[in-house]
Scaffold this motif. Structure first.
Motif, PDB file in Angstrom:
ATOM      1  N   ARG A   1       0.790  -1.369  -0.166  1.00 20.14           N
ATOM      2  CA  ARG A   1      -0.175   0.025  -0.165  1.00 20.14           C
ATOM      3  C   ARG A   1       0.827   1.310  -0.055  1.00 20.14           C
ATOM      4  NH1 ARG A   1      -5.136   0.064   3.575  1.00 20.14           N
ATOM      5  NH2 ARG A   1      -3.909   0.148   5.352  1.00 20.14           N
ATOM      6  N   GLN A   2       2.141   1.288   0.160  1.00 20.61           N
ATOM      7  CA  GLN A   2       3.155   2.186   0.275  1.00 20.61           C
ATOM      8  C   GLN A   2       3.554   2.528  -1.185  1.00 20.61           C
ATOM      9  OE1 GLN A   2       3.662   4.186   2.999  1.00 20.61           O
ATOM     10  NE2 GLN A   2       2.029   2.596   3.712  1.00 20.61           N
ATOM     11  N   ARG A   3       3.124   1.731  -2.325  1.00 24.20           N
ATOM     12  CA  ARG A   3       3.520   2.102  -3.555  1.00 24.20           C
ATOM     13  C   ARG A   3       2.715   2.572  -4.211  1.00 24.20           C
ATOM     14  NH1 ARG A   3       6.113  -3.928  -5.101  1.00 24.20           N
ATOM     15  NH2 ARG A   3       8.475  -3.465  -4.506  1.00 24.20           N
ATOM     16  N   PRO A   4       2.806   3.456  -5.457  1.00 25.50           N
ATOM     17  CA  PRO A   4       1.958   4.070  -6.410  1.00 25.50           C
ATOM     18  C   PRO A   4       1.090   3.399  -6.813  1.00 25.50           C
ATOM     19  CG  PRO A   4       4.062   5.074  -6.482  1.00 25.50           C
ATOM     20  CD  PRO A   4       4.398   3.717  -5.670  1.00 25.50           C
ATOM     21  N   ASN A   5       1.542   1.937  -7.317  1.00 27.81           N
ATOM     22  CA  ASN A   5       0.813   1.164  -8.185  1.00 27.81           C
ATOM     23  C   ASN A   5      -0.504   0.444  -7.292  1.00 27.81           C
ATOM     24  OD1 ASN A   5       2.133  -0.555  -6.620  1.00 27.81           O
ATOM     25  ND2 ASN A   5       2.799  -1.860  -8.713  1.00 27.81           N
ATOM     26  N   TRP A   6      -0.585   0.952  -5.994  1.00 33.46           N
ATOM     27  CA  TRP A   6      -1.527   0.165  -5.195  1.00 33.46           C
ATOM     28  C   TRP A   6      -2.813   0.756  -5.805  1.00 33.46           C
ATOM     29  CZ3 TRP A   6      -2.428  -3.672  -2.327  1.00 33.46           C
ATOM     30  CH2 TRP A   6      -3.722  -3.568  -1.625  1.00 33.46           C
ATOM     31  N   ALA A   7      -2.755   2.010  -6.221  1.00 37.81           N
ATOM     32  CA  ALA A   7      -4.031   2.689  -6.926  1.00 37.81           C
ATOM     33  C   ALA A   7      -4.485   1.678  -8.252  1.00 37.81           C
ATOM     34  CB  ALA A   7      -3.669   3.898  -7.539  1.00 37.81           C
ATOM     35  N   CYS A   8      -3.823   0.830  -8.735  1.00 37.64           N
ATOM     36  CA  CYS A   8      -4.408  -0.006  -9.819  1.00 37.64           C
ATOM     37  C   CYS A   8      -4.364  -1.460  -9.093  1.00 37.64           C
ATOM     38  CB  CYS A   8      -3.188   0.001 -10.645  1.00 37.64           C
ATOM     39  SG  CYS A   8      -2.941   1.645 -11.439  1.00 37.64           S
ATOM     40  N   ALA A   9      -4.448  -1.746  -8.027  1.00 39.90           N
ATOM     41  CA  ALA A   9      -4.559  -3.043  -7.473  1.00 39.90           C
ATOM     42  C   ALA A   9      -5.890  -3.781  -8.191  1.00 39.90           C
ATOM     43  CB  ALA A   9      -4.672  -3.166  -6.074  1.00 39.90           C
ATOM     44  N   SER A  10      -5.747  -5.115  -8.440  1.00 42.10           N
ATOM     45  CA  SER A  10      -6.700  -5.822  -9.395  1.00 42.10           C
ATOM     46  C   SER A  10      -7.857  -6.176  -8.313  1.00 42.10           C
ATOM     47  CB  SER A  10      -6.188  -6.860  -9.687  1.00 42.10           C
ATOM     48  OG  SER A  10      -5.727  -7.835  -8.978  1.00 42.10           O
TER      49      SER A  10
ATOM     50  N   GLU B   1      -3.587 -30.594   2.187  1.00 41.84           N
ATOM     51  CA  GLU B   1      -4.353 -29.631   1.265  1.00 41.84           C
ATOM     52  C   GLU B   1      -4.126 -28.208   1.574  1.00 41.84           C
ATOM     53  OE1 GLU B   1      -8.639 -30.598   1.272  1.00 41.84           O
ATOM     54  OE2 GLU B   1      -8.219 -33.059   1.354  1.00 41.84           O
ATOM     55  N   ILE B   2      -3.751 -27.495   0.852  1.00 39.78           N
ATOM     56  CA  ILE B   2      -3.595 -26.095   0.874  1.00 39.78           C
ATOM     57  C   ILE B   2      -4.241 -25.310   0.144  1.00 39.78           C
ATOM     58  CG2 ILE B   2      -1.763 -24.393   0.988  1.00 39.78           C
ATOM     59  CD1 ILE B   2       0.327 -26.509   1.214  1.00 39.78           C
ATOM     60  N   THR B   3      -4.765 -24.272   0.632  1.00 40.22           N
ATOM     61  CA  THR B   3      -5.489 -23.056  -0.242  1.00 40.22           C
ATOM     62  C   THR B   3      -4.838 -21.889   0.033  1.00 40.22           C
ATOM     63  OG1 THR B   3      -7.835 -23.961   0.285  1.00 40.22           O
ATOM     64  CG2 THR B   3      -7.602 -21.712  -0.427  1.00 40.22           C
ATOM     65  N   VAL B   4      -4.375 -21.046  -1.003  1.00 41.20           N
ATOM     66  CA  VAL B   4      -3.501 -20.106  -0.929  1.00 41.20           C
ATOM     67  C   VAL B   4      -4.196 -18.732  -1.540  1.00 41.20           C
ATOM     68  CG1 VAL B   4      -1.461 -21.112  -1.176  1.00 41.20           C
ATOM     69  CG2 VAL B   4      -2.536 -20.530  -3.422  1.00 41.20           C
ATOM     70  N   CYS B   5      -3.718 -17.809  -0.933  1.00 37.82           N
ATOM     71  CA  CYS B   5      -4.541 -16.396  -1.550  1.00 37.82           C
ATOM     72  C   CYS B   5      -3.235 -15.341  -1.104  1.00 37.82           C
ATOM     73  CB  CYS B   5      -5.628 -16.184  -0.804  1.00 37.82           C
ATOM     74  SG  CYS B   5      -5.661 -16.149   1.160  1.00 37.82           S
ATOM     75  N   GLY B   6      -3.629 -14.120  -1.510  1.00 34.50           N
ATOM     76  CA  GLY B   6      -2.380 -13.053  -1.199  1.00 34.50           C
ATOM     77  C   GLY B   6      -2.264 -12.065  -2.404  1.00 34.50           C
ATOM     78  N   ILE B   7      -1.000 -11.807  -2.118  1.00 33.70           N
ATOM     79  CA  ILE B   7      -0.179 -10.776  -3.187  1.00 33.70           C
ATOM     80  C   ILE B   7       1.148 -11.123  -3.424  1.00 33.70           C
ATOM     81  CG2 ILE B   7       0.256  -8.260  -3.380  1.00 33.70           C
ATOM     82  CD1 ILE B   7      -1.689  -7.445  -1.157  1.00 33.70           C
ATOM     83  N   ARG B   8       1.742 -11.291  -4.644  1.00 38.54           N
ATOM     84  CA  ARG B   8       1.003 -10.748  -5.618  1.00 38.54           C
ATOM     85  C   ARG B   8       0.488 -12.253  -6.401  1.00 38.54           C
ATOM     86  NH1 ARG B   8       4.819  -6.350  -8.559  1.00 38.54           N
ATOM     87  NH2 ARG B   8       4.036  -7.569 -10.538  1.00 38.54           N
ATOM     88  N   THR B   9      -0.537 -12.065  -7.074  1.00 34.73           N
ATOM     89  CA  THR B   9      -1.030 -13.125  -7.823  1.00 34.73           C
ATOM     90  C   THR B   9      -0.003 -14.019  -8.726  1.00 34.73           C
ATOM     91  OG1 THR B   9      -3.158 -11.792  -8.352  1.00 34.73           O
ATOM     92  CG2 THR B   9      -2.982 -13.721  -9.562  1.00 34.73           C
TER      93      THR B   9
ATOM     94  N   THR C   1      -6.460 -12.593  -4.338  1.00 36.47           N
ATOM     95  CA  THR C   1      -5.181 -12.325  -4.723  1.00 36.47           C
ATOM     96  C   THR C   1      -5.355 -10.937  -5.370  1.00 36.47           C
ATOM     97  OG1 THR C   1      -5.026 -12.995  -7.083  1.00 36.47           O
ATOM     98  CG2 THR C   1      -4.582 -14.573  -5.197  1.00 36.47           C
ATOM     99  N   VAL C   2      -4.015 -10.319  -5.403  1.00 32.24           N
ATOM    100  CA  VAL C   2      -3.923  -9.007  -5.901  1.00 32.24           C
ATOM    101  C   VAL C   2      -2.771  -8.926  -6.819  1.00 32.24           C
ATOM    102  CG1 VAL C   2      -3.155  -6.736  -5.556  1.00 32.24           C
ATOM    103  CG2 VAL C   2      -5.157  -7.787  -3.963  1.00 32.24           C
ATOM    104  N   THR C   3      -3.014  -8.356  -7.806  1.00 31.26           N
ATOM    105  CA  THR C   3      -1.799  -8.026  -8.819  1.00 31.26           C
ATOM    106  C   THR C   3      -1.914  -6.724  -9.384  1.00 31.26           C
ATOM    107  OG1 THR C   3      -0.287  -8.888 -10.788  1.00 31.26           O
ATOM    108  CG2 THR C   3      -2.756  -8.825 -11.001  1.00 31.26           C
ATOM    109  N   PHE C   4      -0.810  -6.235 -10.164  1.00 30.50           N
ATOM    110  CA  PHE C   4      -0.807  -4.879 -10.628  1.00 30.50           C
ATOM    111  C   PHE C   4      -0.352  -4.989 -11.919  1.00 30.50           C
ATOM    112  CE2 PHE C   4       0.611  -5.045  -6.297  1.00 30.50           C
ATOM    113  CZ  PHE C   4      -0.305  -4.452  -5.430  1.00 30.50           C
TER     114      PHE C   4
ATOM    115  N   ASP D   1      -4.942  -9.544 -17.832  1.00 30.05           N
ATOM    116  CA  ASP D   1      -4.085 -10.528 -18.440  1.00 30.05           C
ATOM    117  C   ASP D   1      -3.285 -11.304 -17.698  1.00 30.05           C
ATOM    118  OD1 ASP D   1      -4.934  -9.703 -21.223  1.00 30.05           O
ATOM    119  OD2 ASP D   1      -3.497  -8.158 -21.381  1.00 30.05           O
ATOM    120  N   VAL D   2      -2.650 -10.647 -16.566  1.00 28.75           N
ATOM    121  CA  VAL D   2      -1.826 -11.292 -15.682  1.00 28.75           C
ATOM    122  C   VAL D   2      -2.644 -12.459 -14.882  1.00 28.75           C
ATOM    123  CG1 VAL D   2      -0.526 -11.135 -13.542  1.00 28.75           C
ATOM    124  CG2 VAL D   2      -0.478  -9.300 -15.107  1.00 28.75           C
ATOM    125  N   ILE D   3      -3.729 -11.984 -14.442  1.00 26.41           N
ATOM    126  CA  ILE D   3      -4.508 -13.283 -13.823  1.00 26.41           C
ATOM    127  C   ILE D   3      -5.042 -14.136 -14.755  1.00 26.41           C
ATOM    128  CG2 ILE D   3      -6.855 -13.558 -13.024  1.00 26.41           C
ATOM    129  CD1 ILE D   3      -6.910 -10.598 -11.848  1.00 26.41           C
ATOM    130  N   ALA D   4      -5.411 -14.034 -15.903  1.00 27.47           N
ATOM    131  CA  ALA D   4      -5.636 -14.963 -17.018  1.00 27.47           C
ATOM    132  C   ALA D   4      -4.544 -15.869 -16.957  1.00 27.47           C
ATOM    133  CB  ALA D   4      -6.194 -14.302 -18.355  1.00 27.47           C
TER     134      ALA D   4
END
Length: 208
Positions: free
Chosen positions: A16-25, A107-115, A140-143, A170-173
């Protein structure tokens, strides 16, 4: 004791300290993670929190700056470990595998940053280690990712204006295509929460 774990990767203030947080997916990442955490806790799953640190780097991942902490709204409860990693995946520089083995987790479920970075890499390593992996894309979150030839000091505006920039969609796909059927089952938060409900088909009862 459940045979399943939820691993929450790098949902930390650093990003959240980076400028690209404004574009978080996924701006609602805290809410999405909490839905998974609440469902996992109800079923008795192990919840593991992971943070990324780069000591001495001087940037937002340097613990000295105080940003290597969970984003407000996320909070472990007693018995939920918090691990700090220095590699992209959550296994190499932590005792995560030992912790999972001692808990009988398969069994593991994962989530988080970055995708496509730490969450995907953890998924691939986990699959290679023999775990049954579930990747929850909308928790998950990506930029936007700049082209490799764009200067490293390019501004966010320059990155977004460059037609070569890879969009978050596109990153997510690409991540889903790479993981599904090879390294993980790809699911949504709603699908996972529904499956984790006591009595749901395929659910592992608490104490199993």
């Amino acid at each position: 004791m459940s045979r399943a774990a939820l691993v929450v990767i790098d949902v930390q203030e650093s990003f959240r300290q980076r400028p690209n947080w404004a574009c978080a997916s996924q701006p609602a990442i805290v809410d999405q993670v909490n839905r998974l955490v609440d469902a996992g806790r109800r079923r008795g799953d192990l919840v593991v929190w992971v943070l990324h640190a780069e000591p001495g780097s001087g940037d937002v991942f340097d613990p000295a700056h105080g940003h290597v902490r969970l984003i407000d709204g996320l909070a472990p409860v007693a018995g939920e470990p918090t691990l700090v990693k220095t590699a992209h995946n959550a296994f190499t520089t932590t005792n995560l595998q030992q912790l999972l083995t001692l808990s009988g987790i398969r069994e593991i479920t994962v989530c988080g940053i970055r995708t496509e970075q730490c969450v995907e890499t953890t998924t691939r390593v986990g699959a290679d280690l023999g775990y049954e992996m579930t990747f929850v894309t909308d928790a998950t979150v990506t930029f936007p990712i700049p082209h490799r030839d764009l200067p490293a000091d390019a501004s966010l505006a320059e990155i977004l204006a460059d037609p070569r920039t890879l969009s978050t969609d596109d990153v997510i796909a690409r991540t889903e295509y790479a993981l599904a059927g090879r390294f993980a089952t790809v699911r949504t938060v709603a699908e996972v929460v529904r499956q984790l409900q006591p009595g749901a088909p395929g659910a592992v009862p608490v104490g199993a």
